[in-house]
Design a protein around this motif. Structure first.
Motif, PDB file in Angstrom:
ATOM      1  N   PHE A  38       0.891  -1.200   0.099  1.00 49.95           N
ATOM      2  CA  PHE A  38       0.083  -0.073   0.283  1.00 49.95           C
ATOM      3  C   PHE A  38       0.933   1.378   0.098  1.00 49.95           C
ATOM      4  CE2 PHE A  38      -3.014   2.995   1.968  1.00 49.95           C
ATOM      5  CZ  PHE A  38      -4.033   2.925   0.840  1.00 49.95           C
TER       6      PHE A  38
ATOM      7  N   LEU B 182       3.293  15.076   1.371  1.00 47.20           N
ATOM      8  CA  LEU B 182       2.972  14.555   2.757  1.00 47.20           C
ATOM      9  C   LEU B 182       4.490  14.434   3.314  1.00 47.20           C
ATOM     10  CD1 LEU B 182       0.159  12.366   2.952  1.00 47.20           C
ATOM     11  CD2 LEU B 182       0.537  14.212   4.324  1.00 47.20           C
TER      12      LEU B 182
ATOM     13  N   MET C  81      10.686   5.181   6.163  1.00 46.98           N
ATOM     14  CA  MET C  81       9.702   4.522   6.628  1.00 46.98           C
ATOM     15  C   MET C  81       9.641   3.244   6.358  1.00 46.98           C
ATOM     16  SD  MET C  81       6.142   6.715   6.252  1.00 46.98           S
ATOM     17  CE  MET C  81       5.340   5.268   6.668  1.00 46.98           C
TER      18      MET C  81
ATOM     19  N   ARG D 257       9.421  -0.243   8.361  1.00 44.49           N
ATOM     20  CA  ARG D 257       8.291  -1.461   8.185  1.00 44.49           C
ATOM     21  C   ARG D 257       9.226  -2.795   8.037  1.00 44.49           C
ATOM     22  NH1 ARG D 257       3.461   1.325   7.242  1.00 44.49           N
ATOM     23  NH2 ARG D 257       2.300  -0.474   6.486  1.00 44.49           N
TER      24      ARG D 257
ATOM     25  N   ARG E 275      11.380  -3.875   9.812  1.00 50.19           N
ATOM     26  CA  ARG E 275      11.175  -4.393  11.305  1.00 50.19           C
ATOM     27  C   ARG E 275       9.793  -4.373  11.815  1.00 50.19           C
ATOM     28  NH1 ARG E 275      11.446  -1.622  16.069  1.00 50.19           N
ATOM     29  NH2 ARG E 275      11.588   0.194  14.960  1.00 50.19           N
ATOM     30  N   LEU E 276       8.902  -3.628  11.535  1.00 54.54           N
ATOM     31  CA  LEU E 276       7.663  -3.578  12.242  1.00 54.54           C
ATOM     32  C   LEU E 276       6.537  -4.447  11.678  1.00 54.54           C
ATOM     33  CD1 LEU E 276       7.706   0.389  12.334  1.00 54.54           C
ATOM     34  CD2 LEU E 276       7.934  -1.333  14.513  1.00 54.54           C
TER      35      LEU E 276
ATOM     36  N   TRP F  46       3.650  -6.448  13.699  1.00 50.99           N
ATOM     37  CA  TRP F  46       2.222  -6.179  13.656  1.00 50.99           C
ATOM     38  C   TRP F  46       1.413  -7.416  13.188  1.00 50.99           C
ATOM     39  CZ3 TRP F  46       3.755  -1.386  10.498  1.00 50.99           C
ATOM     40  CH2 TRP F  46       4.056  -0.318  11.304  1.00 50.99           C
TER      41      TRP F  46
ATOM     42  N   ASP G  37       1.123  -9.569  16.231  1.00 55.35           N
ATOM     43  CA  ASP G  37       0.029  -9.104  16.928  1.00 55.35           C
ATOM     44  C   ASP G  37      -1.303  -9.593  16.528  1.00 55.35           C
ATOM     45  OD1 ASP G  37       1.880  -7.969  18.555  1.00 55.35           O
ATOM     46  OD2 ASP G  37       1.849  -6.024  17.545  1.00 55.35           O
TER      47      ASP G  37
ATOM     48  N   LYS H 241      -1.741  17.731   3.241  1.00 58.24           N
ATOM     49  CA  LYS H 241      -0.572  17.645   4.508  1.00 58.24           C
ATOM     50  C   LYS H 241      -1.253  18.102   5.824  1.00 58.24           C
ATOM     51  CE  LYS H 241       4.278  18.355   5.774  1.00 58.24           C
ATOM     52  NZ  LYS H 241       5.539  18.982   5.247  1.00 58.24           N
TER      53      LYS H 241
ATOM     54  N   VAL I 243      -3.918  16.241   7.334  1.00 61.07           N
ATOM     55  CA  VAL I 243      -3.812  15.058   7.796  1.00 61.07           C
ATOM     56  C   VAL I 243      -2.887  15.498   9.320  1.00 61.07           C
ATOM     57  CG1 VAL I 243      -2.228  12.759   7.793  1.00 61.07           C
ATOM     58  CG2 VAL I 243      -3.918  13.390   5.944  1.00 61.07           C
TER      59      VAL I 243
ATOM     60  N   ILE J 145       6.486   5.289  17.633  1.00 55.93           N
ATOM     61  CA  ILE J 145       6.263   5.137  16.229  1.00 55.93           C
ATOM     62  C   ILE J 145       5.966   6.423  15.347  1.00 55.93           C
ATOM     63  CG2 ILE J 145       5.540   3.526  14.245  1.00 55.93           C
ATOM     64  CD1 ILE J 145       5.542   1.498  16.524  1.00 55.93           C
ATOM     65  N   ASN J 146       6.312   6.537  13.877  1.00 55.76           N
ATOM     66  CA  ASN J 146       5.868   7.548  13.143  1.00 55.76           C
ATOM     67  C   ASN J 146       4.379   7.192  12.886  1.00 55.76           C
ATOM     68  OD1 ASN J 146       5.009   9.175  11.187  1.00 55.76           O
ATOM     69  ND2 ASN J 146       6.949   8.721   9.899  1.00 55.76           N
TER      70      ASN J 146
ATOM     71  N   LEU K 157       2.527   7.844  10.721  1.00 55.14           N
ATOM     72  CA  LEU K 157       2.021   7.692   9.354  1.00 55.14           C
ATOM     73  C   LEU K 157       2.051   6.220   9.170  1.00 55.14           C
ATOM     74  CD1 LEU K 157       3.728  10.337   6.865  1.00 55.14           C
ATOM     75  CD2 LEU K 157       1.308   9.722   7.353  1.00 55.14           C
ATOM     76  N   HIS K 158       2.585   5.575  10.122  1.00 53.59           N
ATOM     77  CA  HIS K 158       2.682   3.965   9.776  1.00 53.59           C
ATOM     78  C   HIS K 158       1.095   3.514   9.784  1.00 53.59           C
ATOM     79  CE1 HIS K 158       6.788   2.707   9.091  1.00 53.59           C
ATOM     80  NE2 HIS K 158       7.318   3.498  10.309  1.00 53.59           N
TER      81      HIS K 158
ATOM     82  N   PHE L 250      -1.200   4.597   7.163  1.00 57.20           N
ATOM     83  CA  PHE L 250      -0.826   3.583   6.077  1.00 57.20           C
ATOM     84  C   PHE L 250      -1.379   2.295   6.382  1.00 57.20           C
ATOM     85  CE2 PHE L 250       3.167   6.045   4.230  1.00 57.20           C
ATOM     86  CZ  PHE L 250       2.113   6.459   3.099  1.00 57.20           C
ATOM     87  N   ASN L 251      -1.390   1.829   7.713  1.00 51.33           N
ATOM     88  CA  ASN L 251      -1.994   0.442   7.816  1.00 51.33           C
ATOM     89  C   ASN L 251      -3.338   0.194   7.781  1.00 51.33           C
ATOM     90  OD1 ASN L 251       0.406  -0.413   8.238  1.00 51.33           O
ATOM     91  ND2 ASN L 251       0.683  -0.550  10.467  1.00 51.33           N
TER      92      ASN L 251
ATOM     93  N   LEU M 245      -5.414   2.627   6.398  1.00 49.06           N
ATOM     94  CA  LEU M 245      -6.019   2.900   5.219  1.00 49.06           C
ATOM     95  C   LEU M 245      -5.837   1.607   4.292  1.00 49.06           C
ATOM     96  CD1 LEU M 245      -5.160   6.540   3.808  1.00 49.06           C
ATOM     97  CD2 LEU M 245      -7.315   5.369   3.974  1.00 49.06           C
TER      98      LEU M 245
ATOM     99  N   ILE N   1      -1.996  -3.323  17.158  1.00 47.84           N
ATOM    100  CA  ILE N   1      -0.892  -2.612  16.501  1.00 47.84           C
ATOM    101  C   ILE N   1      -0.435  -1.393  17.270  1.00 47.84           C
ATOM    102  CG2 ILE N   1       0.160  -1.430  14.648  1.00 47.84           C
ATOM    103  CD1 ILE N   1      -1.566  -3.149  12.743  1.00 47.84           C
TER     104      ILE N   1
ATOM    105  N   GLU O 225      -1.075  -1.013  20.495  1.00 43.40           N
ATOM    106  CA  GLU O 225      -0.732  -1.256  21.907  1.00 43.40           C
ATOM    107  C   GLU O 225       0.651  -2.221  21.749  1.00 43.40           C
ATOM    108  OE1 GLU O 225      -4.024  -3.089  23.779  1.00 43.40           O
ATOM    109  OE2 GLU O 225      -4.714  -0.861  24.557  1.00 43.40           O
ATOM    110  N   SER O 226       0.972  -2.725  20.444  1.00 39.56           N
ATOM    111  CA  SER O 226       2.227  -3.315  20.395  1.00 39.56           C
ATOM    112  C   SER O 226       3.300  -2.760  21.257  1.00 39.56           C
ATOM    113  CB  SER O 226       2.632  -3.685  19.014  1.00 39.56           C
ATOM    114  OG  SER O 226       3.711  -4.341  19.142  1.00 39.56           O
TER     115      SER O 226
ATOM    116  N   LYS P 251       6.482  -4.412  21.618  1.00 37.69           N
ATOM    117  CA  LYS P 251       7.427  -4.886  21.334  1.00 37.69           C
ATOM    118  C   LYS P 251       8.300  -4.017  20.337  1.00 37.69           C
ATOM    119  CE  LYS P 251       5.528  -9.355  20.817  1.00 37.69           C
ATOM    120  NZ  LYS P 251       4.728 -10.295  19.803  1.00 37.69           N
ATOM    121  N   THR P 252       7.615  -2.836  20.013  1.00 35.70           N
ATOM    122  CA  THR P 252       8.364  -1.876  19.156  1.00 35.70           C
ATOM    123  C   THR P 252       9.690  -1.215  19.696  1.00 35.70           C
ATOM    124  OG1 THR P 252       6.719  -0.195  19.663  1.00 35.70           O
ATOM    125  CG2 THR P 252       6.161  -1.469  17.719  1.00 35.70           C
TER     126      THR P 252
END
Lengths: 202, 202
Positions: free
Chosen positions: A159, A172, A181, A185, A187-188, A192, A195, B125, B128, B144-145, B147-148, B151-152, B154, B196, B198-199, B201-202
């Motif tokens: 995506f 953006l 980013m 990802r 790593r992330l 996820w 999870d 921009k 958001v 974590i950023n 935007l992750h 993206f997840n 969306l 995600i 609440e994860s 492990k990040t």
DNA sequence: AAAAAATTTAAACATTTGTTTTAAACAAAA
DNA sequence: TTTTGTTTAAAACAAATGTTTAAATTTTTT
């Protein structure tokens, strides 16, 4: 010598065509533009590839194979755990997508426009549903349709690249932050996905 | 009366054009096809809309607004929790996408091909990054950023619809099972996004 | 009802585009 | 060198396509 030269010209045309088709799509790419960028005569394109349609078909088939040849050995490896498969998929696919960021949107769009080119993929259902990955997902979480996880994993991978034109256009984030980013990802996403697989609230 | 008729014809042309542009893209849609399906003369399309390009621009702007007008009040509502926002986004957006399943792939592709049409989105921009949703995500998980997560979220919402042509073509699942999956996702995506967020492990 | 304005149509125009044809240039073989 | 087959180029062809024009038709206004 003649053979080498022939292969050379033919290949140059094909690679330029691949670039243009991928960037602008089938309809917006003209044989004249392909010939111009390849620095050959228009007639040569048809000489080597018979027709625009045929040239496109060849490129689509190659791209399609390229997309799936990477995941097949991973998802069907009987000697890796689910975690290892996911880690490997994420790592390989993101590397691949960083090299060919325009490929997914191009492929998805052309598949939508001309589903005839997809005769190749009748095997796709088998490939996915009978894969070792699919079985391992079912074992891990028998309560949810495994396609959800496939969509989530693929979506997380692909995506951002599908959104890339929007991101650039709307400024953006800049290209460096985008690549940063993607690295994060790598790593992330495995975390996820894990999870999600372990989610007990379903 | 003349006004009503004018509006009527004009609107009929626009809606047919919207359907064709959305299904086949800009380049593959001809003014003759638009006229034919609208059951009007070719010249009428240009009479009402000046040019193909202008007609397309109007449709793109409307579609774009339609896409974002739904989320704006949700992500900026100061009186809802993060959970409520996510639940509302998922529910509204999936309903919307089930009505217009071809819209995302069309928009993303045209944005890629003609980024000029995106002048509208310089405000994206701001929209958001200054949204209430964005702040709440940052609060919830400052590591974590954000935007992750965008993206997840969306991706989870949109990706199945982007894959729909592939799914149909490869006969991975049938249309009823697809809609069933989307319904399940209305319940599941908020759970997954929460997992995600609440994860640890990040 | 007549005049004016708006809407619709048919036809033509100018370009673009995929394809084909014909012949020239070139390399390899005899 | 001549012959033969391959590769390249220039030009033409035919169909498609966005656009425009000019006239016909319909609607509105006076």
């Amino acid at each position: 010598m003649a053979l080498a030269k022939k292969e050379d010209t033919q290949n140059k045309i094909k690679e330029i065509a691949r670039k243009l088709f991928t960037r602008f799509g089938y309809s917006s790419t003209t044989i004249r533009e392909i010939a111009k960028e390849s620095q050959v005569n228009i007639a040569l394109v048809n000489y080597y590839f018979r027709s625009k349609d045929n040239l496109f078909r060849i490129i689509m088939e190659e791209s399609f194979e390229q997309l799936f040849i990477q995941i097949d050995p991973i998802i069907n490896n009987k000697n890796t755990t689910l975690e290892e498969k996911i880690q490997s998929l994420v790592s390989n696919y993101l590397d691949f997508l960083q090299k060919f960021p325009e490929l997914p949107l191009f492929m998805l769009n052309e598949i939508k426009n001309k589903p005839k080119h997809l005769v190749i993929k009748i095997s796709l259902k088998k490939k996915v549903s009978q894969s070792s990955l699919m079985h391992q997902i079912k074992e891990r979480n028998p309560y949810i349709n495994p396609l959800h996880f496939i969509f989530n994993l693929l979506g997380m991978l692909v995506f951002p690249f599908i959104m890339k034109p929007v991101i650039s256009s709307a400024k953006l984030i800049n290209i460096d932050d985008f690549n940063q980013m993607i690295s994060e990802r790598k790593r992330l996403i495995p975390i996820w996905i894990n999870d999600i697989l372990e989610s007990k609230k379903t």
